[in-house]
Design an enzyme around this catalytic site. Structure first.
Site, PDB file in Angstrom:
ATOM      1  N   VAL A  17     -13.781  12.791   1.029  1.00 41.53           N
ATOM      2  CA  VAL A  17     -13.304  11.676   2.238  1.00 41.53           C
ATOM      3  C   VAL A  17     -12.581  12.623   3.167  1.00 41.53           C
ATOM      4  O   VAL A  17     -11.585  13.228   2.778  1.00 41.53           O
ATOM      5  CB  VAL A  17     -12.471  10.736   1.783  1.00 41.53           C
ATOM      6  CG1 VAL A  17     -12.434   9.625   2.878  1.00 41.53           C
ATOM      7  CG2 VAL A  17     -12.778  10.238   0.563  1.00 41.53           C
TER       8      VAL A  17
ATOM      9  N   ASN B 136      -2.354   4.257  -3.836  1.00 44.35           N
ATOM     10  CA  ASN B 136      -3.115   5.319  -3.109  1.00 44.35           C
ATOM     11  C   ASN B 136      -2.413   6.711  -2.919  1.00 44.35           C
ATOM     12  O   ASN B 136      -2.957   7.607  -2.704  1.00 44.35           O
ATOM     13  CB  ASN B 136      -3.501   4.612  -1.794  1.00 44.35           C
ATOM     14  CG  ASN B 136      -4.063   5.637  -0.873  1.00 44.35           C
ATOM     15  OD1 ASN B 136      -5.180   6.082  -0.794  1.00 44.35           O
ATOM     16  ND2 ASN B 136      -3.160   6.044   0.311  1.00 44.35           N
TER      17      ASN B 136
ATOM     18  N   ASP C 116       9.430   7.582  -1.440  1.00 45.71           N
ATOM     19  CA  ASP C 116       8.882   8.867  -2.052  1.00 45.71           C
ATOM     20  C   ASP C 116       8.576   8.444  -3.354  1.00 45.71           C
ATOM     21  O   ASP C 116       9.403   8.330  -4.053  1.00 45.71           O
ATOM     22  CB  ASP C 116       9.718  10.226  -2.046  1.00 45.71           C
ATOM     23  CG  ASP C 116       9.126  11.359  -2.513  1.00 45.71           C
ATOM     24  OD1 ASP C 116       8.145  11.257  -3.411  1.00 45.71           O
ATOM     25  OD2 ASP C 116       9.744  12.414  -2.184  1.00 45.71           O
TER      26      ASP C 116
ATOM     27  N   TYR D  83      -5.201  19.262 -10.528  1.00 43.70           N
ATOM     28  CA  TYR D  83      -5.468  18.036  -9.490  1.00 43.70           C
ATOM     29  C   TYR D  83      -6.302  17.251 -10.603  1.00 43.70           C
ATOM     30  O   TYR D  83      -6.281  15.823 -10.772  1.00 43.70           O
ATOM     31  CB  TYR D  83      -6.378  18.193  -8.303  1.00 43.70           C
ATOM     32  CG  TYR D  83      -6.368  17.127  -7.357  1.00 43.70           C
ATOM     33  CD1 TYR D  83      -5.410  16.479  -7.021  1.00 43.70           C
ATOM     34  CD2 TYR D  83      -7.941  16.822  -7.288  1.00 43.70           C
ATOM     35  CE1 TYR D  83      -5.960  15.225  -6.288  1.00 43.70           C
ATOM     36  CE2 TYR D  83      -8.257  15.796  -6.588  1.00 43.70           C
ATOM     37  CZ  TYR D  83      -7.292  14.892  -6.141  1.00 43.70           C
ATOM     38  OH  TYR D  83      -7.548  13.914  -5.324  1.00 43.70           O
TER      39      TYR D  83
ATOM     40  N   ILE E 112       0.905  -1.122   0.138  1.00 45.89           N
ATOM     41  CA  ILE E 112       0.086   0.034  -0.049  1.00 45.89           C
ATOM     42  C   ILE E 112       0.917   1.198  -0.198  1.00 45.89           C
ATOM     43  O   ILE E 112       1.724   1.412   0.922  1.00 45.89           O
ATOM     44  CB  ILE E 112      -0.885   0.025   1.331  1.00 45.89           C
ATOM     45  CG1 ILE E 112      -1.658  -1.226   1.534  1.00 45.89           C
ATOM     46  CG2 ILE E 112      -1.904   1.227   1.177  1.00 45.89           C
ATOM     47  CD1 ILE E 112      -2.623  -1.547   2.610  1.00 45.89           C
TER      48      ILE E 112
ATOM     49  N   LYS F 268      -6.032  13.028 -11.772  1.00 48.43           N
ATOM     50  CA  LYS F 268      -6.930  11.862 -11.633  1.00 48.43           C
ATOM     51  C   LYS F 268      -7.448  11.622 -12.977  1.00 48.43           C
ATOM     52  O   LYS F 268      -7.899  10.365 -12.952  1.00 48.43           O
ATOM     53  CB  LYS F 268      -7.957  12.540 -10.425  1.00 48.43           C
ATOM     54  CG  LYS F 268      -7.454  12.528  -9.188  1.00 48.43           C
ATOM     55  CD  LYS F 268      -6.802  11.164  -8.672  1.00 48.43           C
ATOM     56  CE  LYS F 268      -6.149  11.363  -7.231  1.00 48.43           C
ATOM     57  NZ  LYS F 268      -5.625  10.043  -6.637  1.00 48.43           N
TER      58      LYS F 268
HETATM   59  P1  NDP Z   1      -4.016  11.900   3.017  1.00 49.18           P
HETATM   60  O1  NDP Z   1      -3.380  13.066   2.868  1.00 49.18           O
HETATM   61  O2  NDP Z   1      -4.671  11.500   4.353  1.00 49.18           O
HETATM   62  O3  NDP Z   1      -3.176  10.476   2.747  1.00 49.18           O
HETATM   63  C1  NDP Z   1      -2.195  10.925   1.728  1.00 49.18           C
HETATM   64  C2  NDP Z   1      -1.258   9.697   1.673  1.00 49.18           C
HETATM   65  O4  NDP Z   1      -0.407   9.912   0.635  1.00 49.18           O
HETATM   66  C3  NDP Z   1      -0.113   9.810   2.967  1.00 49.18           C
HETATM   67  O5  NDP Z   1      -0.010   8.570   3.704  1.00 49.18           O
HETATM   68  C4  NDP Z   1       1.224  10.615   2.572  1.00 49.18           C
HETATM   69  O6  NDP Z   1       2.129   9.928   3.398  1.00 49.18           O
HETATM   70  C5  NDP Z   1       1.042   9.819   0.950  1.00 49.18           C
HETATM   71  N1  NDP Z   1       1.907  10.566   0.073  1.00 49.18           N
HETATM   72  C6  NDP Z   1       2.067  11.786  -0.251  1.00 49.18           C
HETATM   73  N2  NDP Z   1       2.934  12.112  -1.068  1.00 49.18           N
HETATM   74  C7  NDP Z   1       3.709  11.058  -1.063  1.00 49.18           C
HETATM   75  C8  NDP Z   1       4.817  10.884  -1.906  1.00 49.18           C
HETATM   76  N3  NDP Z   1       5.633  11.523  -2.505  1.00 49.18           N
HETATM   77  N4  NDP Z   1       5.347   9.494  -1.703  1.00 49.18           N
HETATM   78  C9  NDP Z   1       4.768   8.459  -0.857  1.00 49.18           C
HETATM   79  N5  NDP Z   1       3.702   8.697  -0.157  1.00 49.18           N
HETATM   80  C10 NDP Z   1       3.116   9.959  -0.465  1.00 49.18           C
HETATM   81  O7  NDP Z   1      -4.910  11.786   2.049  1.00 49.18           O
HETATM   82  P2  NDP Z   1      -6.041  10.874   1.513  1.00 49.18           P
HETATM   83  O8  NDP Z   1      -6.130   9.528   2.228  1.00 49.18           O
HETATM   84  O9  NDP Z   1      -7.385  11.557   1.328  1.00 49.18           O
HETATM   85  O10 NDP Z   1      -5.589  10.458   0.029  1.00 49.18           O
HETATM   86  C11 NDP Z   1      -5.359   9.062  -0.517  1.00 49.18           C
HETATM   87  C12 NDP Z   1      -5.527   9.170  -1.949  1.00 49.18           C
HETATM   88  O11 NDP Z   1      -7.197   9.171  -2.127  1.00 49.18           O
HETATM   89  C13 NDP Z   1      -5.040  10.349  -2.743  1.00 49.18           C
HETATM   90  O12 NDP Z   1      -4.662   9.578  -4.093  1.00 49.18           O
HETATM   91  C14 NDP Z   1      -6.173  11.110  -3.121  1.00 49.18           C
HETATM   92  O13 NDP Z   1      -6.077  11.914  -4.346  1.00 49.18           O
HETATM   93  C15 NDP Z   1      -7.422  10.315  -3.529  1.00 49.18           C
HETATM   94  N6  NDP Z   1      -8.766  10.820  -3.092  1.00 49.18           N
HETATM   95  C16 NDP Z   1      -9.020  11.531  -1.677  1.00 49.18           C
HETATM   96  C17 NDP Z   1     -10.250  12.061  -1.494  1.00 49.18           C
HETATM   97  C18 NDP Z   1     -10.415  12.816  -0.404  1.00 49.18           C
HETATM   98  O14 NDP Z   1     -11.326  13.754  -0.472  1.00 49.18           O
HETATM   99  N7  NDP Z   1      -9.708  12.931   0.681  1.00 49.18           N
HETATM  100  C19 NDP Z   1     -11.355  11.915  -2.508  1.00 49.18           C
HETATM  101  C20 NDP Z   1     -10.675  11.267  -3.684  1.00 49.18           C
HETATM  102  C21 NDP Z   1      -9.848  10.718  -3.664  1.00 49.18           C
HETATM  103  P3  NDP Z   1       3.367  10.613   3.657  1.00 49.18           P
HETATM  104  O15 NDP Z   1       3.190  12.221   3.668  1.00 49.18           O
HETATM  105  O16 NDP Z   1       3.936  10.285   5.085  1.00 49.18           O
HETATM  106  O17 NDP Z   1       4.629  10.402   2.386  1.00 49.18           O
HETATM  107  C1  8X3 Z   2     -10.441  14.596  -4.108  1.00 46.15           C
HETATM  108  C2  8X3 Z   2     -12.010  14.876  -3.920  1.00 46.15           C
HETATM  109  O1  8X3 Z   2     -13.561  16.786  -4.544  1.00 46.15           O
HETATM  110  O2  8X3 Z   2     -11.536  17.428  -3.385  1.00 46.15           O
HETATM  111  O3  8X3 Z   2     -10.278  13.761  -4.997  1.00 46.15           O
HETATM  112  O4  8X3 Z   2     -11.363  16.861  -5.682  1.00 46.15           O
HETATM  113  S1  8X3 Z   2     -12.118  16.497  -4.599  1.00 46.15           S
END
Ligand code: NDP
Ligand code: 8X3
Length: 258
Positions: free
Chosen positions: A190, A91, A64, A157, A11, A161
């Site tokens: 979310v 993710n 990263d 963004y 993951i 996506k």
């Molecule tokens: P969070 O910010 O809570 O989690 C993002 C995760 O991505 C963290 O664990 C962070 O870990 C990791 N991350 C970011 N940049 C890097 C990098 N360069 N290398 C490795 N890991 C990285 O956000 P979400 O859980 O919401 O986001 C997860 C996914 O869901 C994303 O792809 C987002 O676009 C998508 N998404 C989110 C939505 C929302 O409304 N929240 C809706 C739709 C999609 P660390 O900083 O430790 O590296």
């Molecule tokens: C994250 C959902 O609506 O902030 O992908 O773009 S939104």
């Protein structure tokens, strides 16, 4: 139904939000984990907790996803017993800012493109050959409603996506003659660290994303991922869109004002 017991799950972005919830849900189902992200202390704490609570194997790598050499080396250096990856959850991702294109920050664009698009490509490029070798695998990409629709000021963004959507579809076609399944899970709002990251730590502004409505929880998304990951192996859940009850599209959100 496919069992997750003893399966190896990789993951990315497992230190927070959806990725962290996935780690817990997969562990609860008896799977072994390889968690990747940049924040080592979070990775370590989560792995210790998972091992204690669920008695599974949980290893982490500091990664990263934007750096191809780092991704390549991390995957090459996995111990043999960790190369048997059954499920990859792509993710890791983020948004930075919300602004008109001509007012946007080039650095923010680069960070989003490098993480959401190139990161997903790099990790997939390194892990798919391991799955092919084992003749088994499931790639679950985390897209977004922003990959199906656009909204003003979401320009880059949304583009990243949309790219995830295109890559997912292409991957599914390329792997159709293999035993690897490809799924995209596309959530709406979310509540995670996502908006805090988007607004660079401004928690007040981040809260406005979810004002007057009940967003999805990371567990809602993780449970759906587990559902997709445990279907009979004669079919694949190709795509799923998850929306909070109060959200009808990227732009239409029913917010209650007091
Ligand atoms: P969070 O910010 O809570 O989690 C993002 C995760 O991505 C963290 O664990 C962070 O870990 C990791 N991350 C970011 N940049 C890097 C990098 N360069 N290398 C490795 N890991 C990285 O956000 P979400 O859980 O919401 O986001 C997860 C996914 O869901 C994303 O792809 C987002 O676009 C998508 N998404 C989110 C939505 C929302 O409304 N929240 C809706 C739709 C999609 P660390 O900083 O430790 O590296
Ligand atoms: C994250 C959902 O609506 O902030 O992908 O773009 S939104």
């Amino acid at each position: 139904m496919e069992s997750l017991k003893g399966k190896k799950i990789f993951i990315t972005g497992a230190t927070s939000g959806i990725g962290k919830s996935c780690a817990y849900k997969f562990a609860e189902a008896g799977a072994d984990l390889i968690l990747a992200a940049r924040r080592e202390s979070h990775l370590k704490d989560i792995c210790i907790d998972l091992k204690r609570k669920y008695k599974v194997n949980a290893d982490w790598i500091i990664l990263d996803v934007r750096n191809y050499d780092e991704v390549r080396k991390s995957v090459d250096n996995l111990p043999e017993e960790n190369k048997n990856i059954s499920i990859l959850v792509n993710n890791a991702g983020l948004a930075r800012g919300l602004s008109k294109l001509h007012e946007g920050s080039v650095l923010d664009w680069e960070e989003m493109i490098d993480t959401n698009v190139k990161g997903l490509l790099f990790v997939s490029k390194c892990i798919i050959p391991l799955m092919l070798k084992n003749n088994y695998g499931h790639i679950i990409n985390i897209g977004s409603v922003a990959g199906r629709e656009v909204y003003p000021m979401g320009n880059v963004y949304c583009a990243t996506k949309h790219a995830v959507d295109a890559i997912t579809k292409s991957m599914r076609m390329e792997l159709v003659d293999t035993n690897i399944r490809v799924t995209t899970i596309d959530p709406g709002l979310v509540e995670t660290e996502f908006s805090i990251v988007r607004y660079r730590g401004n928690k007040e502004r981040a809260k406005t994303a979810y004002a007057g409505m009940k967003p999805l929880t990371p567990d809602n998304v993780a449970e759906t991922i587990i559902f997709a990951a445990t279907r009979d192996d004669n079919f694949v859940i190709a795509e799923m869109v998850l929306l909070p009850k109060a959200q009808a599209s990227a732009m239409i959100v029913n917010r209650k004002t007091e």
